[in-house]
Write a protein that holds these residues in place. Structure first.
Motif, PDB file in Angstrom:
ATOM      1  N   ILE A  24       5.087 -30.054 -22.296  1.00  0.00           N
ATOM      2  CA  ILE A  24       5.898 -29.069 -21.594  1.00  0.00           C
ATOM      3  C   ILE A  24       5.878 -27.781 -22.409  1.00  0.00           C
ATOM      4  O   ILE A  24       6.213 -27.787 -23.594  1.00  0.00           O
ATOM      5  CB  ILE A  24       7.352 -29.550 -21.417  1.00  0.00           C
ATOM      6  N   ALA A  25       5.487 -26.680 -21.781  1.00  0.00           N
ATOM      7  CA  ALA A  25       5.402 -25.386 -22.452  1.00  0.00           C
ATOM      8  C   ALA A  25       6.770 -24.701 -22.495  1.00  0.00           C
ATOM      9  O   ALA A  25       7.699 -25.065 -21.759  1.00  0.00           O
ATOM     10  CB  ALA A  25       4.392 -24.491 -21.738  1.00  0.00           C
ATOM     11  N   TYR A  26       6.873 -23.702 -23.341  1.00  0.00           N
ATOM     12  CA  TYR A  26       8.121 -22.980 -23.591  1.00  0.00           C
ATOM     13  C   TYR A  26       8.826 -22.532 -22.304  1.00  0.00           C
ATOM     14  O   TYR A  26      10.017 -22.763 -22.135  1.00  0.00           O
ATOM     15  CB  TYR A  26       7.840 -21.767 -24.481  1.00  0.00           C
ATOM     16  N   ASP A  27       8.112 -21.872 -21.403  1.00  0.00           N
ATOM     17  CA  ASP A  27       8.747 -21.352 -20.177  1.00  0.00           C
ATOM     18  C   ASP A  27       9.377 -22.481 -19.362  1.00  0.00           C
ATOM     19  O   ASP A  27      10.484 -22.329 -18.832  1.00  0.00           O
ATOM     20  CB  ASP A  27       7.751 -20.581 -19.319  1.00  0.00           C
ATOM     21  N   ASN A  28       8.688 -23.611 -19.270  1.00  0.00           N
ATOM     22  CA  ASN A  28       9.234 -24.749 -18.525  1.00  0.00           C
ATOM     23  C   ASN A  28      10.419 -25.373 -19.258  1.00  0.00           C
ATOM     24  O   ASN A  28      11.383 -25.806 -18.619  1.00  0.00           O
ATOM     25  CB  ASN A  28       8.154 -25.798 -18.279  1.00  0.00           C
ATOM     26  N   VAL A  29      10.347 -25.424 -20.588  1.00  0.00           N
ATOM     27  CA  VAL A  29      11.478 -25.940 -21.372  1.00  0.00           C
ATOM     28  C   VAL A  29      12.678 -25.014 -21.201  1.00  0.00           C
ATOM     29  O   VAL A  29      13.805 -25.471 -20.990  1.00  0.00           O
ATOM     30  CB  VAL A  29      11.098 -26.088 -22.864  1.00  0.00           C
ATOM     31  N   ARG A  30      12.449 -23.711 -21.274  1.00  0.00           N
ATOM     32  CA  ARG A  30      13.543 -22.739 -21.131  1.00  0.00           C
ATOM     33  C   ARG A  30      14.242 -22.908 -19.787  1.00  0.00           C
ATOM     34  O   ARG A  30      15.467 -23.041 -19.714  1.00  0.00           O
ATOM     35  CB  ARG A  30      13.005 -21.313 -21.281  1.00  0.00           C
ATOM     36  N   GLU A  31      13.489 -22.911 -18.717  1.00  0.00           N
ATOM     37  CA  GLU A  31      14.089 -23.030 -17.382  1.00  0.00           C
ATOM     38  C   GLU A  31      14.664 -24.427 -17.147  1.00  0.00           C
ATOM     39  O   GLU A  31      15.747 -24.561 -16.577  1.00  0.00           O
ATOM     40  CB  GLU A  31      13.062 -22.681 -16.311  1.00  0.00           C
ATOM     41  N   GLY A  32      13.943 -25.444 -17.592  1.00  0.00           N
ATOM     42  CA  GLY A  32      14.404 -26.822 -17.412  1.00  0.00           C
ATOM     43  C   GLY A  32      15.689 -27.114 -18.174  1.00  0.00           C
ATOM     44  O   GLY A  32      16.569 -27.818 -17.671  1.00  0.00           O
ATOM     45  N   THR A  33      15.800 -26.566 -19.393  1.00  0.00           N
ATOM     46  CA  THR A  33      17.006 -26.772 -20.201  1.00  0.00           C
ATOM     47  C   THR A  33      18.216 -26.158 -19.502  1.00  0.00           C
ATOM     48  O   THR A  33      19.283 -26.775 -19.424  1.00  0.00           O
ATOM     49  CB  THR A  33      16.826 -26.174 -21.616  1.00  0.00           C
ATOM     50  N   LYS A  34      18.059 -24.956 -18.981  1.00  0.00           N
ATOM     51  CA  LYS A  34      19.168 -24.297 -18.288  1.00  0.00           C
ATOM     52  C   LYS A  34      19.601 -25.094 -17.060  1.00  0.00           C
ATOM     53  O   LYS A  34      20.792 -25.328 -16.844  1.00  0.00           O
ATOM     54  CB  LYS A  34      18.780 -22.874 -17.903  1.00  0.00           C
ATOM     55  N   ALA A  35      18.644 -25.525 -16.254  1.00  0.00           N
ATOM     56  CA  ALA A  35      18.970 -26.279 -15.043  1.00  0.00           C
ATOM     57  C   ALA A  35      19.582 -27.638 -15.390  1.00  0.00           C
ATOM     58  O   ALA A  35      20.573 -28.061 -14.779  1.00  0.00           O
ATOM     59  CB  ALA A  35      17.717 -26.466 -14.191  1.00  0.00           C
ATOM     60  N   PHE A  36      19.006 -28.303 -16.376  1.00  0.00           N
ATOM     61  CA  PHE A  36      19.490 -29.621 -16.783  1.00  0.00           C
ATOM     62  C   PHE A  36      20.918 -29.535 -17.296  1.00  0.00           C
ATOM     63  O   PHE A  36      21.801 -30.284 -16.858  1.00  0.00           O
ATOM     64  CB  PHE A  36      18.562 -30.200 -17.852  1.00  0.00           C
ATOM     65  N   MET A  37      21.176 -28.615 -18.192  1.00  0.00           N
ATOM     66  CA  MET A  37      22.518 -28.503 -18.762  1.00  0.00           C
ATOM     67  C   MET A  37      23.546 -28.060 -17.728  1.00  0.00           C
ATOM     68  O   MET A  37      24.692 -28.476 -17.781  1.00  0.00           O
ATOM     69  CB  MET A  37      22.511 -27.602 -19.992  1.00  0.00           C
ATOM     70  N   ALA A  38      23.124 -27.242 -16.776  1.00  0.00           N
ATOM     71  CA  ALA A  38      24.042 -26.812 -15.708  1.00  0.00           C
ATOM     72  C   ALA A  38      24.446 -27.985 -14.814  1.00  0.00           C
ATOM     73  O   ALA A  38      25.489 -27.943 -14.170  1.00  0.00           O
ATOM     74  CB  ALA A  38      23.403 -25.706 -14.875  1.00  0.00           C
ATOM     75  N   SER A  39      23.633 -29.043 -14.793  1.00  0.00           N
ATOM     76  CA  SER A  39      23.922 -30.205 -13.948  1.00  0.00           C
ATOM     77  C   SER A  39      24.844 -31.222 -14.620  1.00  0.00           C
ATOM     78  O   SER A  39      25.249 -32.187 -13.998  1.00  0.00           O
ATOM     79  CB  SER A  39      22.618 -30.901 -13.552  1.00  0.00           C
ATOM     80  N   LEU A  40      25.168 -30.982 -15.903  1.00  0.00           N
ATOM     81  CA  LEU A  40      25.939 -31.964 -16.668  1.00  0.00           C
ATOM     82  C   LEU A  40      27.409 -31.597 -16.806  1.00  0.00           C
ATOM     83  O   LEU A  40      27.763 -30.428 -16.942  1.00  0.00           O
ATOM     84  CB  LEU A  40      25.348 -32.122 -18.071  1.00  0.00           C
ATOM     85  N   GLU A  41      28.229 -32.635 -16.832  1.00  0.00           N
ATOM     86  CA  GLU A  41      29.644 -32.505 -17.152  1.00  0.00           C
ATOM     87  C   GLU A  41      29.828 -32.640 -18.664  1.00  0.00           C
ATOM     88  O   GLU A  41      30.608 -31.917 -19.266  1.00  0.00           O
ATOM     89  CB  GLU A  41      30.444 -33.585 -16.426  1.00  0.00           C
ATOM     90  N   SER A  42      29.077 -33.582 -19.249  1.00  0.00           N
ATOM     91  CA  SER A  42      29.151 -33.767 -20.706  1.00  0.00           C
ATOM     92  C   SER A  42      27.846 -34.348 -21.233  1.00  0.00           C
ATOM     93  O   SER A  42      27.093 -34.997 -20.499  1.00  0.00           O
ATOM     94  CB  SER A  42      30.325 -34.668 -21.095  1.00  0.00           C
ATOM     95  N   PHE A  43      27.610 -34.108 -22.514  1.00  0.00           N
ATOM     96  CA  PHE A  43      26.395 -34.561 -23.187  1.00  0.00           C
ATOM     97  C   PHE A  43      26.804 -34.989 -24.591  1.00  0.00           C
ATOM     98  O   PHE A  43      27.118 -34.158 -25.439  1.00  0.00           O
ATOM     99  CB  PHE A  43      25.396 -33.411 -23.239  1.00  0.00           C
ATOM    100  N   ASP A  44      26.831 -36.292 -24.809  1.00  0.00           N
ATOM    101  CA  ASP A  44      27.147 -36.818 -26.134  1.00  0.00           C
ATOM    102  C   ASP A  44      25.853 -37.344 -26.741  1.00  0.00           C
ATOM    103  O   ASP A  44      25.138 -38.108 -26.086  1.00  0.00           O
ATOM    104  CB  ASP A  44      28.185 -37.939 -26.033  1.00  0.00           C
ATOM    105  N   SER A  45      25.548 -36.905 -27.945  1.00  0.00           N
ATOM    106  CA  SER A  45      24.326 -37.338 -28.604  1.00  0.00           C
ATOM    107  C   SER A  45      24.604 -37.640 -30.067  1.00  0.00           C
ATOM    108  O   SER A  45      25.070 -36.780 -30.810  1.00  0.00           O
ATOM    109  CB  SER A  45      23.252 -36.248 -28.494  1.00  0.00           C
ATOM    110  N   GLU A  46      24.343 -38.869 -30.441  1.00  0.00           N
ATOM    111  CA  GLU A  46      24.481 -39.262 -31.837  1.00  0.00           C
ATOM    112  C   GLU A  46      23.087 -39.290 -32.461  1.00  0.00           C
ATOM    113  O   GLU A  46      22.168 -39.879 -31.898  1.00  0.00           O
ATOM    114  CB  GLU A  46      25.117 -40.655 -31.932  1.00  0.00           C
ATOM    115  N   TRP A  47      22.936 -38.611 -33.591  1.00  0.00           N
ATOM    116  CA  TRP A  47      21.659 -38.576 -34.303  1.00  0.00           C
ATOM    117  C   TRP A  47      21.789 -39.408 -35.564  1.00  0.00           C
ATOM    118  O   TRP A  47      22.669 -39.155 -36.389  1.00  0.00           O
ATOM    119  CB  TRP A  47      21.279 -37.154 -34.668  1.00  0.00           C
ATOM    120  N   LYS A  48      20.915 -40.395 -35.716  1.00  0.00           N
ATOM    121  CA  LYS A  48      20.919 -41.250 -36.904  1.00  0.00           C
ATOM    122  C   LYS A  48      19.636 -41.038 -37.699  1.00  0.00           C
ATOM    123  O   LYS A  48      18.601 -40.684 -37.127  1.00  0.00           O
ATOM    124  CB  LYS A  48      21.010 -42.727 -36.508  1.00  0.00           C
ATOM    125  N   ASN A  49      19.741 -41.320 -38.976  1.00  0.00           N
ATOM    126  CA  ASN A  49      18.579 -41.239 -39.873  1.00  0.00           C
ATOM    127  C   ASN A  49      17.907 -39.870 -39.822  1.00  0.00           C
ATOM    128  O   ASN A  49      16.687 -39.771 -39.756  1.00  0.00           O
ATOM    129  CB  ASN A  49      17.550 -42.339 -39.561  1.00  0.00           C
TER     130      ASN A  49
END
Length: 121
Positions: free
Chosen positions: A37-62
């Protein structure tokens, strides 16, 4: 460098799509679940994806940060995501994530990413 990795996590989990995109160089490319996925698609996809969410919980390990020279570093971690869409749909996944960071004029941003999502049962 750790502060930049932490900033990425914060932008992700606060649904700050501009914050995520601001941490990417315009030449950014990502291999996500077997697809490039190229930058332009990531940029637009990230905006659309995050706009569709109520919440995003992410735990990062290691979380590991490995310097490779003065202007490059690799960060890697195992994530566990729990997403709630605005329509109430809940999805959970986990998997590995690797970023290649590049420093230009004293600023660290991601130039390459690799992520695989595996559904949690």
């Amino acid at each position: 460098m750790k502060s930049r990795v932490d900033a990425f996590h914060m932008a992700d989990t606060t649904l700050n799509s501009d914050g995520v995109v601001d941490l990417l160089w315009p030449e950014f490319i990502m291999l996500a679940d077997g697809n490039y996925i190229a930058y332009d698609n990531v940029r637009e996809g990230t905006k659309a994806f995050m706009a569709s969410l109520e919440s995003f919980d992410s735990e990062w390990k290691n979380v590991r940060i490995i310097p490779i020279g003065n202007n490059h570093a690799i960060s890697s971690f195992i994530f566990t995501d729990s997403l709630v869409a605005k329509d109430g749909t809940i999805s959970q996944s986990q998997g590995p994530n690797t970023f290649v960071w590049e420093k230009r004029d004293g600023i660290w941003k991601v130039i390459y990413g690799d992520v695989d999502h595996y559904p949690m049962e």
